[in-house]
Design an enzyme around this catalytic site. Structure first.
Site, mmCIF file in Angstrom:
data_model
loop_
_atom_site.group_PDB
_atom_site.id
_atom_site.type_symbol
_atom_site.label_atom_id
_atom_site.label_comp_id
_atom_site.label_asym_id
_atom_site.label_seq_id
_atom_site.Cartn_x
_atom_site.Cartn_y
_atom_site.Cartn_z
ATOM 1 N N GLN A 1 -4.720 -1.362 9.254
ATOM 2 C CA GLN A 1 -4.781 -2.866 8.736
ATOM 3 C C GLN A 1 -5.281 -4.039 9.598
ATOM 4 O O GLN A 1 -5.231 -3.910 10.889
ATOM 5 C CB GLN A 1 -3.282 -3.162 8.316
ATOM 6 C CG GLN A 1 -2.798 -4.506 7.602
ATOM 7 C CD GLN A 1 -3.619 -4.480 6.174
ATOM 8 O OE1 GLN A 1 -3.756 -3.411 5.736
ATOM 9 N NE2 GLN A 1 -4.023 -5.645 5.802
ATOM 10 N N LYS B 1 0.860 -1.202 0.174
ATOM 11 C CA LYS B 1 -0.055 -0.118 0.243
ATOM 12 C C LYS B 1 0.818 1.122 0.024
ATOM 13 O O LYS B 1 0.454 2.323 -0.810
ATOM 14 C CB LYS B 1 -0.954 0.119 1.277
ATOM 15 C CG LYS B 1 -2.130 -0.897 1.027
ATOM 16 C CD LYS B 1 -2.871 -1.214 2.139
ATOM 17 C CE LYS B 1 -3.938 -2.534 1.983
ATOM 18 N NZ LYS B 1 -4.808 -2.757 3.270
ATOM 19 N N ASP C 1 -11.323 2.627 3.428
ATOM 20 C CA ASP C 1 -11.368 1.421 3.459
ATOM 21 C C ASP C 1 -13.001 0.942 3.248
ATOM 22 O O ASP C 1 -13.360 -0.023 2.725
ATOM 23 C CB ASP C 1 -11.096 0.759 4.866
ATOM 24 C CG ASP C 1 -9.698 -0.169 4.554
ATOM 25 O OD1 ASP C 1 -9.416 -0.699 3.537
ATOM 26 O OD2 ASP C 1 -9.081 -0.331 5.499
HETATM 27 N N1 GUN Z 1 -6.746 -7.011 5.707
HETATM 28 C C1 GUN Z 1 -7.071 -7.797 4.818
HETATM 29 N N2 GUN Z 1 -7.712 -6.822 3.700
HETATM 30 C C2 GUN Z 1 -7.844 -5.847 4.290
HETATM 31 C C3 GUN Z 1 -8.123 -4.516 3.605
HETATM 32 O O1 GUN Z 1 -8.787 -4.351 2.553
HETATM 33 N N3 GUN Z 1 -8.246 -3.443 4.410
HETATM 34 C C4 GUN Z 1 -7.568 -3.332 5.975
HETATM 35 N N4 GUN Z 1 -7.465 -2.433 6.555
HETATM 36 N N5 GUN Z 1 -7.222 -4.658 6.214
HETATM 37 C C5 GUN Z 1 -7.438 -5.810 5.594
#
Ligand code: GUN
Length: 286
Positions: A96, A52, A119
């Site tokens: 996350q 990311k 998100d």
């Molecule tokens: N963990 C697995 N997929 C995601 C996601 O799309 N966003 C976040 N914040 N954590 C994750």
């Protein structure tokens, strides 16, 4: 033989579009900033967060990283989120998941300001999607819609079947397909006649988390098959999805591979959400 839907190529196009739009904001003195919070050192989460941050760098989005120890208390995490909510230089906040067991994920998701919820997990974002009001959409299902549109798949009036009802993928996927005027069926572990229902799908989105469960016998000739699953094949470095690709590719019209299908779209969707957060903050939305 089905045509492959190239998620790598399409995600690159999307990231390049975001990069251009972020550059235009910069010309007007506006920065786009994403705060990324990682608690603990789960290896998969560390890789995701790294990807990311790399995508932020590529698109010109500033990423501010908060890497907190496993022992961080819920209170400390909530305090950080509160500070970031108030910080006017931050456009998006991403925590996350999964979080360590002593932290209530639901409470953390609710603590993020809906204006910075890139998100799309906050109940307000989910509610906005369901009533058709502008807001943040969960990145993976938003990415699937982009894949379909950019591969010239007709969604309007199509029979769309989603297998899986998670809050992150299945449910928002159903809402987005509905918004695009598909006739939507959401299937799950209690669904009767799963095969029969899938056989009627023009668009089949599979997000069940079970390796290779869906083979050609579930697929209508010429249907579009989107595989959201990703699994490591036991004892190898190879990856597979929820769809048995070698079998499905023979009957589908279009299909996403694993890897290189839906996966890369999630991060591209996140970058787009960060850009949108800045646009909304500065009230630039038309
Ligand atoms: N963990 C697995 N997929 C995601 C996601 O799309 N966003 C976040 N914040 N954590 C994750």
């Amino acid at each position: 033989m089905a045509e492959l839907i190239d998620g790598k190529k399409i995600s690159q196009e999307l990231k390049d579009e975001v990069k251009d739009k972020v550059a235009v904001l910069k010309e007007h003195g506006i920065d786009v900033t994403l705060a990324v919070i990682l608690v603990g050192n789960d290896p998969a989460s560390t890789v995701y967060v790294g990807n990311k941050k790399k995508a932020c760098e590529y698109t010109g989005i500033i990423s501010r990283s908060y890497e907190l120890p496993e022992e961080t208390s819920e209170e400390e995490l909530l305090k950080l989120i509160k500070d970031l909510n108030r910080d006017n230089s931050v456009d998006g906040i991403l925590v996350q998941l999964p979080l360590p067991k002593h932290i209530d994920e639901d409470k953390v998701i609710r603590a993020i300001s809906p204006d910075k919820d890139v998100d799309g997990f906050h109940p307000e974002s989910v509610g906005r999607l369901s009533i058709g009001v502008r807001g943040f959409v969960s990145c993976t299902p938003a990415g699937v819609i982009e894949l379909l549109k950019r591969s010239n798949v007709n969604i309007d009036g199509a029979n769309a079947v989603v297998i899986g009802r998670s809050n992150i993928v299945g449910k928002p996927m159903g809402m987005l397909l509905l918004r695009e005027n598909a006739t939507v069926t959401i299937c799950h572990s209690h669904t009767k006649n799963l095969k029969e229902i899938c056989k009627n799908a023009d668009i089949l989105v599979v997000a069940i988390g079970k390796p290779k469960l869906i083979d050609a016998s579930y697929i209508k000739e010429g249907a579009t098959v989107i595989d959201v699953g990703i699994h490591r094949i036991d004892g190898t470095k190879k990856l597979c999805g929820d769809v048995d690709f070698d079998s499905a590719v023979e009957v589908a019209g279009k299909i996403t591979p694993v890897p290189g299908g839906v996966g890369p779209m999630t991060i591209a969707g996140l970058m787009n959400n960060c850009y949108q957060a800045a646009v909304m903050k500065h009230d630039l939305a038309k």
